[in-house]
Design an enzyme around this catalytic site. Structure first.
Site, PDB file in Angstrom:
ATOM      1  N   GLY A  89       0.758  -1.248   0.000  1.00 47.37           N
ATOM      2  CA  GLY A  89       0.000   0.000   0.000  1.00 47.37           C
ATOM      3  C   GLY A  89       0.792   1.303   0.000  1.00 47.37           C
ATOM      4  O   GLY A  89       0.256   2.352   0.384  1.00 47.37           O
ATOM      5  N   THR A  91       1.815   3.251  -2.551  1.00 51.88           N
ATOM      6  CA  THR A  91       1.218   4.242  -3.446  1.00 51.88           C
ATOM      7  C   THR A  91      -0.118   4.748  -2.893  1.00 51.88           C
ATOM      8  O   THR A  91      -0.377   5.948  -2.885  1.00 51.88           O
ATOM      9  CB  THR A  91       1.016   3.640  -4.855  1.00 51.88           C
ATOM     10  OG1 THR A  91       2.291   3.181  -5.324  1.00 51.88           O
ATOM     11  CG2 THR A  91       0.461   4.663  -5.830  1.00 51.88           C
ATOM     12  N   ILE A 110      -5.255  17.887  -6.954  1.00 49.36           N
ATOM     13  CA  ILE A 110      -3.814  17.732  -6.781  1.00 49.36           C
ATOM     14  C   ILE A 110      -3.257  16.731  -7.784  1.00 49.36           C
ATOM     15  O   ILE A 110      -3.653  15.584  -7.821  1.00 49.36           O
ATOM     16  CB  ILE A 110      -3.494  17.232  -5.354  1.00 49.36           C
ATOM     17  CG1 ILE A 110      -4.046  18.188  -4.323  1.00 49.36           C
ATOM     18  CG2 ILE A 110      -2.001  17.020  -5.169  1.00 49.36           C
ATOM     19  CD1 ILE A 110      -3.475  19.581  -4.373  1.00 49.36           C
ATOM     20  N   HIS A 134      13.491   0.667  -3.332  1.00 47.80           N
ATOM     21  CA  HIS A 134      14.665   0.096  -2.675  1.00 47.80           C
ATOM     22  C   HIS A 134      15.941   0.391  -3.440  1.00 47.80           C
ATOM     23  O   HIS A 134      16.960   0.693  -2.865  1.00 47.80           O
ATOM     24  CB  HIS A 134      14.477  -1.403  -2.509  1.00 47.80           C
ATOM     25  CG  HIS A 134      13.267  -1.710  -1.695  1.00 47.80           C
ATOM     26  ND1 HIS A 134      13.352  -2.218  -0.425  1.00 47.80           N
ATOM     27  CD2 HIS A 134      11.950  -1.539  -1.940  1.00 47.80           C
ATOM     28  CE1 HIS A 134      12.128  -2.353   0.054  1.00 47.80           C
ATOM     29  NE2 HIS A 134      11.259  -1.947  -0.842  1.00 47.80           N
ATOM     30  N   ASN A 184      -1.195  -1.438   7.623  1.00 47.91           N
ATOM     31  CA  ASN A 184      -2.204  -1.044   6.628  1.00 47.91           C
ATOM     32  C   ASN A 184      -3.259  -2.136   6.396  1.00 47.91           C
ATOM     33  O   ASN A 184      -3.104  -3.264   6.847  1.00 47.91           O
ATOM     34  CB  ASN A 184      -1.491  -0.720   5.307  1.00 47.91           C
ATOM     35  CG  ASN A 184      -2.400  -0.042   4.298  1.00 47.91           C
ATOM     36  OD1 ASN A 184      -3.329   0.675   4.677  1.00 47.91           O
ATOM     37  ND2 ASN A 184      -2.143  -0.278   3.018  1.00 47.91           N
ATOM     38  N   ALA A 258      16.444  12.220 -12.023  1.00 49.03           N
ATOM     39  CA  ALA A 258      16.766  13.110 -13.133  1.00 49.03           C
ATOM     40  C   ALA A 258      16.526  12.384 -14.441  1.00 49.03           C
ATOM     41  O   ALA A 258      16.637  11.167 -14.508  1.00 49.03           O
ATOM     42  CB  ALA A 258      18.223  13.552 -13.045  1.00 49.03           C
TER      43      ALA A 258
HETATM   44  P1  GDP Z   1       2.283  -0.657  -3.387  1.00 50.69           P
HETATM   45  O1  GDP Z   1       2.714  -1.730  -4.339  1.00 50.69           O
HETATM   46  O2  GDP Z   1       2.923  -0.838  -2.051  1.00 50.69           O
HETATM   47  O3  GDP Z   1       2.420   0.726  -3.927  1.00 50.69           O
HETATM   48  O4  GDP Z   1       0.720  -0.918  -3.114  1.00 50.69           O
HETATM   49  P2  GDP Z   1      -0.542  -0.169  -3.725  1.00 50.69           P
HETATM   50  O5  GDP Z   1      -0.792   1.114  -3.045  1.00 50.69           O
HETATM   51  O6  GDP Z   1      -0.451  -0.168  -5.196  1.00 50.69           O
HETATM   52  O7  GDP Z   1      -1.698  -1.159  -3.225  1.00 50.69           O
HETATM   53  C1  GDP Z   1      -1.788  -2.497  -3.662  1.00 50.69           C
HETATM   54  C2  GDP Z   1      -3.240  -2.949  -3.636  1.00 50.69           C
HETATM   55  O8  GDP Z   1      -3.725  -2.919  -2.299  1.00 50.69           O
HETATM   56  C3  GDP Z   1      -4.160  -2.042  -4.432  1.00 50.69           C
HETATM   57  O9  GDP Z   1      -5.119  -2.826  -5.095  1.00 50.69           O
HETATM   58  C4  GDP Z   1      -4.824  -1.182  -3.373  1.00 50.69           C
HETATM   59  O10 GDP Z   1      -6.102  -0.738  -3.743  1.00 50.69           O
HETATM   60  C5  GDP Z   1      -4.888  -2.127  -2.199  1.00 50.69           C
HETATM   61  N1  GDP Z   1      -4.869  -1.422  -0.920  1.00 50.69           N
HETATM   62  C6  GDP Z   1      -3.990  -0.501  -0.499  1.00 50.69           C
HETATM   63  N2  GDP Z   1      -4.286  -0.065   0.722  1.00 50.69           N
HETATM   64  C7  GDP Z   1      -5.416  -0.721   1.097  1.00 50.69           C
HETATM   65  C8  GDP Z   1      -6.232  -0.704   2.272  1.00 50.69           C
HETATM   66  O11 GDP Z   1      -5.987   0.027   3.233  1.00 50.69           O
HETATM   67  N3  GDP Z   1      -7.297  -1.550   2.287  1.00 50.69           N
HETATM   68  C9  GDP Z   1      -7.589  -2.364   1.260  1.00 50.69           C
HETATM   69  N4  GDP Z   1      -8.651  -3.157   1.371  1.00 50.69           N
HETATM   70  N5  GDP Z   1      -6.861  -2.396   0.145  1.00 50.69           N
HETATM   71  C10 GDP Z   1      -5.791  -1.604   0.064  1.00 50.69           C
HETATM   72 MG    MG Z   2       3.259   1.380  -5.711  1.00 49.02          MG
END
Ligand code: GDP
Ligand code: MG
Length: 367
Positions: A89, A91, A110, A134, A184, A258
């Site tokens: 999560g 992003t 935004i 990373h 999360n 960059a």
């Molecule tokens: P990243 O790879 O760490 O950037 O993860 P992303 O933000 O892309 O999230 C991966 C998946 O998890 C996506 O489908 C999001 O919608 C889902 N997701 C992220 N945060 C949550 C949350 O708090 N609850 C639920 N149910 N899904 C989440």
């Molecule tokens: Mg991501």
């Protein structure tokens, strides 16, 4: 350099000391090898030998020093990086944060303009680096860059500690950066935040409520739950760190990313660590140099200056620096250019030496 001796000047110019002594004698100023010369005399002799020497003023010399008088230090915003296993999560959290810290009227409008963002919370600013995954983090560390004050380690409550969670912990620990854990996806049916806490103790990440050093905040990036608590935890940690910088000096900092843009040329996102960066400044970034033509902040606005902990996109570099490169403002562009050229030359020589050292024995190691 101010007050150089005849011997030092000879060394610098790569000429025999006797040549300089001769010139000095002809100029009516006989000196011995170990005597120091006045600034005017140094410039005169160098000129006589067809060389140009620029004596740095005290102010210019200060631009090279990273020492700050404690009384010049002012509080600066914390710089935060979110790390964690893929799909846990990162992003989503950055998106949720960007919508939390802005005025209601702005929300939704935004757009992420550069690879870093700033949010306002309780009248204070937090800087988030969006891009360093990373690899970038490792690249920055390899160059000795410390760009992050605080790491938010995000762990999905339905998945627990995974390989990249452990990698993130190792990075943060090696960089000696405090870790705040964001547990999360607590909205998910299988979520088990206590299990995440338990698993992390194995890696020395122990919740404050269990007598440890780390703050834990349960969140849902998707449902935007606990985001304010998480940001408040960041501010608490920042207070403990007493982050400060001198804004009234030549700017320096690091390149976050960059690239070469078809229309705009070299585009670099810089994070200012110290001093204030301004349009018109002559800078060196790694092996690249230039004069800043324009700066764009994390909202996509054109700005004229950037204070410590501020990320900005800059235009005007002659080539593309690397992520993690240090940047620094110089008094004038010529100086910036000569340092950049010197570095590029050194890198080429090192590259050549590397090639030369390939023998039959180590050939296969390098492949
Ligand atoms: P990243 O790879 O760490 O950037 O993860 P992303 O933000 O892309 O999230 C991966 C998946 O998890 C996506 O489908 C999001 O919608 C889902 N997701 C992220 N945060 C949550 C949350 O708090 N609850 C639920 N149910 N899904 C989440
Ligand atoms: Mg991501």
């Amino acid at each position: 350099p101010q007050g150089s001796t005849v011997a030092e000047l000879a060394d610098l110019l790569g000429v025999p000391a006797n040549d300089i002594i001769k010139r000095l004698f002809l100029l009516g100023t006989p000196l011995t090898v170990t005597e120091s010369m006045s600034d005017d005399l140094i410039e005169l002799v160098a000129d006589d030998l067809g060389r140009e020497i620029k004596i740095m003023t005290k102010e210019e010399e200060n631009s090279f020093s990273f020492y700050d008088d404690p009384k010049d230090l002012k509080p600066r915003p914390p710089v935060v990086t979110v790390m964690g296993h893929v799909d846990h999560g990162k992003t989503s959290l950055l998106d949720a944060i960007r919508h939390t810290g802005v005025a209601a009227g702005e929300a939704g409008g935004i757009t992420q303009a550069i690879g870093a963002s700033q949010v306002q919370i309780n009248g204070r600013t937090i800087t988030f680096i969006d891009t360093p995954g990373h690899e970038t983090f490792t690249a920055m560390r390899a160059r000795g860059a410390k760009v992050t004050d605080i790491v938010i380690l995000i762990v999905a409550a339905d998945d627990g500690v995974m390989p990249q969670t452990i990698e993130s912990i190792n990075h943060a620990k090696a960089a000696e950066v405090p870790i705040i854990v964001a547990v999360n996806k607590i909205d998910k049916p299988g979520a088990d935040p206590t299990r995440v806490r338990q698993e992390l103790t194995e890696y020395g990440i122990i919740p404050e409520e269990w007598g440890g050093q780390n703050m834990f905040v349960d969140i849902s990036a998707k449902k935007k739950l606990g985001i304010d608590d998480l940001l408040e935890a960041v501010l608490l940690e920042a207070d403990v760190l007493e982050l400060k910088a001198n804004p009234d000096t030549f700017a320096s900092g690091n390149v976050l990313e960059a690239k070469l843009d078809r229309g705009r040329g070299s585009v670099a996102t810089l994070l200012v660590n110290r001093g204030t960066l301004r349009v018109g400044d002559a800078i060196v970034a790694g092996m690249s140099y230039g004069k800043i033509r324009a700066m764009i902040d994390s909202r996509g606005n054109n700005v004229k200056e950037a204070a410590p902990s501020t990320p900005v996109e800059v235009l005007g570099l002659q080539s593309v620096p690397m992520a993690g490169d240090e940047f620094r403002v110089f008094q004038d562009e010529r100086e910036a250019r000569s340092l950049a050229d010197e570095r590029a030359l050194k890198a080429r020589i090192e590259e050549q030496n590397k090639v030369k050292h390939v023998t039959l024995e180590n050939l296969f190691d390098t492949m």
